[in-house]
Design a protein around this motif. Structure first.
Motif, PDB file in Angstrom:
ATOM      1  N   PHE A  86      30.826   4.693 -18.495  1.00 13.86           N
ATOM      2  CA  PHE A  86      30.282   6.053 -18.438  1.00 13.86           C
ATOM      3  C   PHE A  86      29.987   6.461 -17.001  1.00 13.86           C
ATOM      4  CE2 PHE A  86      28.558   4.480 -22.597  1.00 13.86           C
ATOM      5  CZ  PHE A  86      29.244   5.346 -23.419  1.00 13.86           C
ATOM      6  N   ASP A  87      29.846   7.763 -16.769  1.00 13.91           N
ATOM      7  CA  ASP A  87      29.291   8.208 -15.490  1.00 13.91           C
ATOM      8  C   ASP A  87      27.766   8.287 -15.649  1.00 13.91           C
ATOM      9  OD1 ASP A  87      28.699  10.597 -16.747  1.00 13.91           O
ATOM     10  OD2 ASP A  87      29.798  11.863 -15.364  1.00 13.91           O
ATOM     11  N   GLY A  88      27.077   8.830 -14.632  1.00 11.91           N
ATOM     12  CA  GLY A  88      25.626   8.800 -14.628  1.00 11.91           C
ATOM     13  C   GLY A  88      24.963   9.581 -15.741  1.00 11.91           C
ATOM     14  N   ILE A  89      25.697  10.537 -16.335  1.00 10.62           N
ATOM     15  CA  ILE A  89      25.103  11.296 -17.421  1.00 10.62           C
ATOM     16  C   ILE A  89      25.875  11.051 -18.716  1.00 10.62           C
ATOM     17  CG2 ILE A  89      23.881  13.037 -16.086  1.00 10.62           C
ATOM     18  CD1 ILE A  89      26.331  14.849 -16.374  1.00 10.62           C
ATOM     19  N   ARG A  91      29.040  10.552 -19.528  1.00 16.47           N
ATOM     20  CA  ARG A  91      30.370  11.024 -19.909  1.00 16.47           C
ATOM     21  C   ARG A  91      31.317   9.840 -19.789  1.00 16.47           C
ATOM     22  NH1 ARG A  91      31.250  16.286 -16.309  1.00 16.47           N
ATOM     23  NH2 ARG A  91      30.744  14.769 -14.735  1.00 16.47           N
ATOM     24  N   PRO A  92      32.101   9.552 -20.812  1.00 15.79           N
ATOM     25  CA  PRO A  92      32.998   8.393 -20.718  1.00 15.79           C
ATOM     26  C   PRO A  92      34.090   8.648 -19.683  1.00 15.79           C
ATOM     27  CG  PRO A  92      33.343   9.568 -22.783  1.00 15.79           C
ATOM     28  CD  PRO A  92      32.214  10.255 -22.097  1.00 15.79           C
ATOM     29  N   LEU A  93      34.247   7.757 -18.719  1.00 18.66           N
ATOM     30  CA  LEU A  93      35.165   8.026 -17.610  1.00 18.66           C
ATOM     31  C   LEU A  93      36.645   7.885 -17.953  1.00 18.66           C
ATOM     32  CD1 LEU A  93      33.092   6.581 -14.647  1.00 18.66           C
ATOM     33  CD2 LEU A  93      33.814   8.940 -14.961  1.00 18.66           C
ATOM     34  N   PRO A  94      37.059   6.841 -18.671  1.00 17.66           N
ATOM     35  CA  PRO A  94      38.505   6.749 -18.929  1.00 17.66           C
ATOM     36  C   PRO A  94      39.078   7.973 -19.650  1.00 17.66           C
ATOM     37  CG  PRO A  94      37.463   4.636 -19.313  1.00 17.66           C
ATOM     38  CD  PRO A  94      36.354   5.628 -19.104  1.00 17.66           C
ATOM     39  N   PRO A  95      38.415   8.523 -20.683  1.00 20.51           N
ATOM     40  CA  PRO A  95      38.994   9.719 -21.313  1.00 20.51           C
ATOM     41  C   PRO A  95      39.069  10.920 -20.368  1.00 20.51           C
ATOM     42  CG  PRO A  95      37.296   8.771 -22.717  1.00 20.51           C
ATOM     43  CD  PRO A  95      37.234   8.044 -21.414  1.00 20.51           C
ATOM     44  N   LEU A  96      38.152  10.982 -19.367  1.00 24.54           N
ATOM     45  CA  LEU A  96      38.190  12.099 -18.421  1.00 24.54           C
ATOM     46  C   LEU A  96      39.471  12.092 -17.594  1.00 24.54           C
ATOM     47  CD1 LEU A  96      34.658  12.403 -16.752  1.00 24.54           C
ATOM     48  CD2 LEU A  96      35.744  14.014 -18.296  1.00 24.54           C
ATOM     49  N   ALA A  97      40.075  10.912 -17.442  1.00 23.63           N
ATOM     50  CA  ALA A  97      41.263  10.812 -16.597  1.00 23.63           C
ATOM     51  C   ALA A  97      42.554  11.110 -17.357  1.00 23.63           C
ATOM     52  CB  ALA A  97      41.339   9.407 -15.987  1.00 23.63           C
ATOM     53  N   VAL A  98      42.434  11.247 -18.673  1.00 27.05           N
ATOM     54  CA  VAL A  98      43.642  11.460 -19.474  1.00 27.05           C
ATOM     55  C   VAL A  98      44.103  12.905 -19.381  1.00 27.05           C
ATOM     56  CG1 VAL A  98      44.629  11.304 -21.800  1.00 27.05           C
ATOM     57  CG2 VAL A  98      42.882   9.674 -21.075  1.00 27.05           C
TER      58      VAL A  98
ATOM     59  N   MET B 122      37.078  11.205  -7.051  1.00 28.46           N
ATOM     60  CA  MET B 122      38.053  10.458  -7.821  1.00 28.46           C
ATOM     61  C   MET B 122      37.324   9.739  -8.954  1.00 28.46           C
ATOM     62  SD  MET B 122      40.829   7.880  -6.192  1.00 28.46           S
ATOM     63  CE  MET B 122      41.461   8.793  -4.813  1.00 28.46           C
ATOM     64  N   ASN B 123      37.900   9.775 -10.125  1.00 29.65           N
ATOM     65  CA  ASN B 123      37.325   9.076 -11.271  1.00 29.65           C
ATOM     66  C   ASN B 123      37.431   7.564 -11.036  1.00 29.65           C
ATOM     67  OD1 ASN B 123      36.873   7.882 -13.777  1.00 29.65           O
ATOM     68  ND2 ASN B 123      37.722   9.636 -14.884  1.00 29.65           N
ATOM     69  N   PRO B 124      36.301   6.858 -11.015  1.00 26.98           N
ATOM     70  CA  PRO B 124      36.384   5.422 -10.728  1.00 26.98           C
ATOM     71  C   PRO B 124      37.286   4.685 -11.710  1.00 26.98           C
ATOM     72  CG  PRO B 124      34.079   6.128 -10.832  1.00 26.98           C
ATOM     73  CD  PRO B 124      34.925   7.305 -11.238  1.00 26.98           C
ATOM     74  N   ALA B 125      37.359   5.192 -12.917  1.00 27.80           N
ATOM     75  CA  ALA B 125      38.185   4.517 -13.919  1.00 27.80           C
ATOM     76  C   ALA B 125      39.671   4.712 -13.633  1.00 27.80           C
ATOM     77  CB  ALA B 125      37.849   5.027 -15.312  1.00 27.80           C
ATOM     78  N   ALA B 126      40.012   5.711 -12.807  1.00 24.68           N
ATOM     79  CA  ALA B 126      41.416   5.963 -12.516  1.00 24.68           C
ATOM     80  C   ALA B 126      41.857   5.334 -11.201  1.00 24.68           C
ATOM     81  CB  ALA B 126      41.676   7.478 -12.479  1.00 24.68           C
ATOM     82  N   ARG B 127      40.906   4.735 -10.484  1.00 20.23           N
ATOM     83  CA  ARG B 127      41.269   4.114  -9.208  1.00 20.23           C
ATOM     84  C   ARG B 127      42.017   2.807  -9.413  1.00 20.23           C
ATOM     85  NH1 ARG B 127      38.742   5.262  -4.176  1.00 20.23           N
ATOM     86  NH2 ARG B 127      37.232   6.942  -4.337  1.00 20.23           N
ATOM     87  N   GLU B 128      42.935   2.575  -8.515  1.00 20.70           N
ATOM     88  CA  GLU B 128      43.617   1.282  -8.484  1.00 20.70           C
ATOM     89  C   GLU B 128      42.926   0.451  -7.422  1.00 20.70           C
ATOM     90  OE1 GLU B 128      45.607  -1.264  -9.791  1.00 20.70           O
ATOM     91  OE2 GLU B 128      47.106   0.306 -10.123  1.00 20.70           O
ATOM     92  N   HIS B 129      42.770  -0.834  -7.686  1.00 18.93           N
ATOM     93  CA  HIS B 129      42.114  -1.668  -6.677  1.00 18.93           C
ATOM     94  C   HIS B 129      43.080  -1.933  -5.525  1.00 18.93           C
ATOM     95  CE1 HIS B 129      40.113  -5.388  -5.097  1.00 18.93           C
ATOM     96  NE2 HIS B 129      39.139  -4.508  -5.147  1.00 18.93           N
ATOM     97  N   PRO B 130      42.659  -1.589  -4.288  1.00 18.84           N
ATOM     98  CA  PRO B 130      43.583  -1.752  -3.153  1.00 18.84           C
ATOM     99  C   PRO B 130      43.818  -3.235  -2.860  1.00 18.84           C
ATOM    100  CG  PRO B 130      41.696  -0.370  -2.575  1.00 18.84           C
ATOM    101  CD  PRO B 130      41.379  -1.044  -3.870  1.00 18.84           C
ATOM    102  N   ALA B 131      45.071  -3.619  -2.741  1.00 20.92           N
ATOM    103  CA  ALA B 131      45.361  -5.038  -2.526  1.00 20.92           C
ATOM    104  C   ALA B 131      46.653  -5.265  -1.746  1.00 20.92           C
ATOM    105  CB  ALA B 131      45.431  -5.760  -3.871  1.00 20.92           C
ATOM    106  N   GLU B 132      47.208  -4.200  -1.120  1.00 20.04           N
ATOM    107  CA  GLU B 132      48.464  -4.391  -0.409  1.00 20.04           C
ATOM    108  C   GLU B 132      48.226  -4.470   1.084  1.00 20.04           C
ATOM    109  OE1 GLU B 132      52.372  -2.228  -1.627  1.00 20.04           O
ATOM    110  OE2 GLU B 132      50.657  -1.078  -2.263  1.00 20.04           O
TER     111      GLU B 132
END
Lengths: 583, 477
Positions: A86-89, A91-98, B122-132
């Protein structure tokens, strides 16, 4: 929603001011502007309501509508929390990126997006534990749901509700569908709770049992009680993150809540990537099955960073109320304090120490005091706990700064991560003389592990302390000046540090050390001390003691398989006694 | 900067001009953060941004400065939109001013899109971990503080230290790419640096043949101060477009962030905000994070943004709020040392306080070499020891040292002169690691505590280095 909408009169960064919110109460949640940005009333001044907004405020205008939701910032509680990010309030983060079916099609967080925290379409198999006609009170267990392979989610009567069960709907249902009716009022599996309000309990319990972590320096020297609080301050590169991950992995908690508060995006990614790959050593299932991550990086809105700590704590309390032991890791409370400072600055409040608001210590206290072991509402002897581990990032590794100091004052345990130890590759870099624990739980160990646990613990602490004093002498005058008995203190002190306190988080056997094994290891080291001291008193040269081949086996105790610890230690004990006598 | 005007409202109600700010009275419909045009009495148009709206009053920062503005005739035009930049691949090879207008005499670019310069988190869940791994050609970086794609690494410099040369060198080398690696495009943002520094950078890139793969945004020392608040955001917006829309690897160089922070302080002071440490505003951490955190990689996307940020530590003080706050956001730091610079070491990188927090992700058998970590740890350990001994020798003299200590002391000098010093020449990673080994060859296997004995044995067999015990005799004579 209540009342007519208010109007914005002032916008300056994340803090905005509205008038006309006649019925707004302090900490009520409001919706700001056309995008209905989420905000919270943080000050009321006559007709004016000062609001901190959890999203970027660009584009707002004087005159934009502000709606009062009539309720404070709340989180959704129910099955489906575990394993989420989740973010700080909340909101689930993975679905936000879809976007368009692509999992990362929208990698940036857009404003005004609303996604429910709990998945609404997922079905849960509700197994009732009450029958029609039962009289229930707040906290009574209504039924259970298998949330993960190992965790039974307990659906309870919400606080402030009581009555007679008039209808039950067992079987599969989504979270919002009623499953039990109390006096014909429907109750679903989902609850809401204001994040800033501690959830009620039937009473606090004295902390008398430890949270077992499998880390020797923690369990043996500086244990934290179940329901206790710990502060870990550490400068750059002292292994704070590895330490937290070890805790998250090995601690004997049923649920882990990890709050990444104001951290670096790239580092959080490491956690988000690593955790799902780790397995839970207790169940063999994925570690994420007992974990909830809350991620609010430094560039995400500052007000949401401030809220993230409370969001995490409320979720932790919710599982505690079900009778579980919860471990809450907050990394880092310094970033949260900075968020307070920033909002305070925008409110033009008079700054206190280092620019932090004067209420920083009381806010920190409120947070730490939400930890605890409790008797849960609803009877049945249910007990749960929230143990808090708060990381602190002191600027320039200076422990005299306010956040470290206040945290030290509030927390029951202080694990001082030491830059110098880290540089010498002594991990975990928890310093044995600067750290402390205020929990008097030696009796638990004496009762549950070995009668003389606490005695040996005191012996180890004292010896380490003496060794440190001798170190400073040696640095000035050389090792030659030490008396033979002091040379033994030196030898055994090093043994304690290198063979006992050091522990590899990456070694399969050593990463987790059972209490029995910890006890046996410590017993052997103190045996070495006792036997060799007697020998030296009888005239044996300390050099000869140090040359004993059997000491190499002491260094290898860490590799003992846990279930063989007792047997191996008896065998080693015999050899030590024999070899020392042979001198 | 190209902006799309949706509606235009004009006010001629300037009440007050102070420092970089214009206070406008009797306005309505002003959006927080929107860009505005300020028409000076002479008809000249300047750009500004709304910092605060309070009832009928708006506070506007004027990027080009407020000189020549007045209360009576100055007009302010509202555009109704946030600051945007027209972006396109046509930016490559071009030079722009600090707000994003073409400044090389060429025509404006053909924008493919208009992006908000403020950017989004940037959405932290969408970040790729830098490793190159990125090969910079600098031993102190590649060997000891390895940079990876998507990382943000600042260079903590001091006034008069050659941070610009170092960054130009890194940019020139990285843009060429290796045999197996794709090259970078470079986005260069000058924040209040001198013409001399800017033209040095341009010439260096030109000589390396990479000018066509470079975008430059210049806010020079004599350009408006407040525009500097916009320049890094404009540059990063261009970088985000090239990276995440066009799939390119982008290296962003921001220099010098100290000038940026001073502009931030200037605006904060003019607004009479409560100052934090050394007068910098309390929100500087968050403000800097909104710039630095725009580095990274995205899952399922090809491109990346790597940031190399230069900042000058006032009075070489690493605890100053600018380096301190920066260090808490970036993934490590490269620290330049005045002492090494005086000794003629080029680049004068002090590796002890330097750190790359993402190094471990980017090195190892499948990325650089299996012995990379061990060698780096050993170099660190010996150099740290040698540096400690230098202090000791200054007090008690060299005669009191043991043989081992004397060797560590000699190592520290050798390490600085041969390993850190490159004199502008680039080294491949292979060369860097081989050089490191040649420095370590004088030590016995037992001395090399950070390196696995098997690694040493294998090496010494292959290299025909005399066995350690014989070496010890040699050194002992």
């Amino acid at each position: 929603m209540s009342g007519a909408p208010g109007r914005l009169v002032r916008i300056a960064g994340p803090v905005v001011v509205a008038t006309g919110l006649d019925e707004a109460r302090l900490y009520n949640l409001v919706r700001v502007g056309r995008d209905r940005l989420i905000g919270e009333v943080i000050r009321l001044d006559g007709d004016e309501a000062v609001i901190q907004v959890y999203e970027e405020t660009s584009g707002l205008q004087v005159g934009s509508a502000v709606e009062d939701t009539g309720a404070p910032l709340q989180v959704e509680l129910g099955p489906g929390l575990l394993g989420q990010v989740f973010d700080g309030i909340q909101r689930p983060l993975p679905p936000l990126a879809v976007k368009n079916g692509e999992p990362f099609g929208e990698p940036f967080i857009r404003r005004g997006v609303q996604i429910s925290a709990l998945p609404r379409d997922r079905l849960w198999d509700f197994v009732p534990t009450v029958t029609v006609g039962d009289i229930v009170e707040p906290g009574t267990l209504l039924g259970t749901v298998k949330e993960t392979a190992t965790l039974e989610h307990r659906i309870l009567v919400p606080s402030r509700m009581r009555g007679t069960v008039t209808r039950i709907q067992a079987g599969e249902a989504p979270v919002e569908q009623p499953v039990v009716w109390l006096d014909d009022r429907p109750l679903s599996m989902m609850r809401r709770w204001p994040v800033r309000e501690p959830r009620p309990t039937a009473g606090r319990l004295d902390p008398d049992a430890p949270l077992i972590t499998g880390q020797r320096v923690i369990d043996t020297l500086f244990p934290v009680a179940l329901g206790g609080t710990t502060t870990i301050p550490g400068g750059f590169g002292t292994g704070k993150t590895v330490q937290e991950q070890s805790l998250a992995r090995w601690a004997a908690a049923d649920v882990i809540v990890y709050i990444g508060c104001g951290e670096r995006g790239n580092e959080l990614t490491d956690v988000l990537r690593e955790f799902p790959e780790l397995s839970d050593p207790r169940t063999g299932g994925p570690l994420m099955d007992r974990t909830i991550l809350i991620a609010n990086t430094s560039n995400m809105p500052v007000a949401a960073r401030e809220a993230s700590i409370y969001t995490g704590m409320t979720i932790a309390e919710y599982y505690r109320d079900q009778g579980y032991d919860v471990l809450l890791l907050a990394d880092s409370t310094s970033r949260w304090a900075e968020a307070l400072r920033e909002v305070s600055g925008r409110l033009e409040e008079m700054p206190g120490e280092e620019g932090f608001p004067a209420y920083l210590p009381s806010r920190l206290a409120e947070f730490y005091e939400r930890a605890g072991a409790v008797r849960c509402l609803g009877g049945g002897g249910r007990e749960g706990s929230v143990t808090v581990v708060g990381a602190v990032s002191p600027p320039g590794a200076d422990f005299s700064e306010p956040v470290t100091q206040y945290s030290m004052r509030l927390a029951g345990v202080f694990w001082a991560l030491d830059t110098d130890l880290a540089r010498r590759r002594h991990f975990p870099a928890i310093h044995w003389t600067r750290s402390f624990t205020l929990y008097d739980i030696g009796a638990w160990f004496d009762h549950n592990v070995a009668m003389d646990w606490e005695e040996r613990r005191r012996w180890a602490l004292e010896l380490l302390h003496r060794e440190e004093q001798l170190q400073s002498v040696v640095q000035l005058m050389g090792a030659d000046v030490l008396a033979p008995s002091e040379q033994l203190v030196f030898l055994v002190g090093r043994m304690l540090r290198e063979d006992f306190l050091q522990q590899s988080a990456f070694d399969d056997v050593d990463a987790f050390c059972s209490l029995e094994k910890q006890y046996e290891m410590l017993r052997i080291i103190s045996l070495v001390y006792e036997t060799t001291r007697r020998a030296v008193r009888d005239g044996v040269d300390p050099e000869a003691v140090m040359a004993l081949a059997v000491l190499a086996d002491v260094a290898r105790m860490r590799d003992w398989p846990p279930d063989e610890a007792a047997e191996r230690s008896r065998e080693l004990e015999t050899r030590i006694i024999e070899d020392v006598e042979a001198l | 900067m190209t902006s799309r005007a949706l509606r235009v409202i004009e006010f001629q109600t300037v009440e007050y001009v102070s420092g970089p700010l214009v206070f406008l009275e009797g306005v309505h419909g002003v959006q927080y953060d929107e860009t505005v045009e300020i028409v000076a009495p002479g008809g000249e148009v300047r750009r500004g941004q709304v910092l605060e709206v309070d009832r009928s009053r708006a506070v506007i920062e004027v990027f080009a400065g407020t000189r020549g503005l007045d209360v009576a005739a100055t007009r302010v035009r509202l555009g109704g939109d946030a600051a945007r930049l027209g972006v396109g691949v046509g930016m490559l090879g071009r030079m722009f001013d600090g707000s994003g207008n073409a400044a090389d005499g060429g025509p404006p670019i053909l924008p493919e899109a208009f992006w908000e310069v403020a950017g989004l988190a940037m959405n932290p869940a969408a970040r790729e971990h830098p490793a190159e791994f990125i090969e910079t050609g600098v031993s102190a970086i590649d060997g000891l503080n390895t940079l990876v794609r998507g990382q943000k690494l600042p260079i903590f410099s001091g006034f008069g230290l050659p941070a610009a040369q170092l960054s130009a060198q890194v940019a020139a080398r990285a843009s060429v790419g290796g045999s197996d690696r794709e090259g970078f495009v470079v986005v260069f943002a000058a924040l209040g640096i001198t013409h001399r520094e800017a033209s040095f950078f341009r010439r260096f890139i030109e000589d390396s043949g990479a000018l066509g793969r470079t975008v430059m945004f210049l806010n020079l020392a004599d350009d408006p101060t407040i525009e500097r608040l916009l320049t890094p955001r404009v540059a990063l917006t261009a970088a985000e477009f090239l990276a995440f829309e066009k799939g390119l690897h982008v290296l962003v160089i921001l220099t010098d962030m100290t000038n940026y922070c001073e502009a931030l302080r200037e605006v904060s002071t003019a607004r009479e905000e409560i100052p934090g440490r050394r007068g910098y505003p309390g929100y500087m951490y968050t403000d800097l994070a909104s710039i630095y955190e725009r580095a990274g990689r995205i899952r399922d996307h090809d491109g990346s943004i790597t940031q190399l940020v230069i900042l000058s530590m006032p009075d070489d003080d690493i605890t100053h709020p600018i380096p301190d706050l920066t260090g808490y956001i970036t993934e490590g730091q490269i620290v330049l040392s005045r002492e090494l610079h005086r000794k003629g070491i080029d680049p004068p990188i002090d590796v002890l306080p330097s750190l790359s927090r993402l190094m471990n992700a980017g090195i190892g058998a499948d990325k650089t070499r299996f012995d990379h970590r061990q060698v780096a740890d050993q170099l660190y350990a010996f150099y740290a020891e040698g540096r400690d001994l230098r202090r000791l020798v200054a007090i008690i003299g060299e005669a009191a040292l043991s043989e081992h200590d004397r060797r560590s002391l000699a190592f520290a000098d050798d390490f600085e002169r041969r390993f850190i010093h490159q004199g502008g020449a680039g080294r491949s990673l292979e060369e860097t690691l081989e050089l490191a080994w040649s420095l370590l060859d004088q030590f016995t296997t037992a001395d090399l505590k950070r390196i696995h004995p098997e690694t040493i044995a294998a090496r010494r067999r292959g290299k025909d280095v005399p066995p350690p015990d014989q070496q010890a005799d040699d050194d002992g004579s």
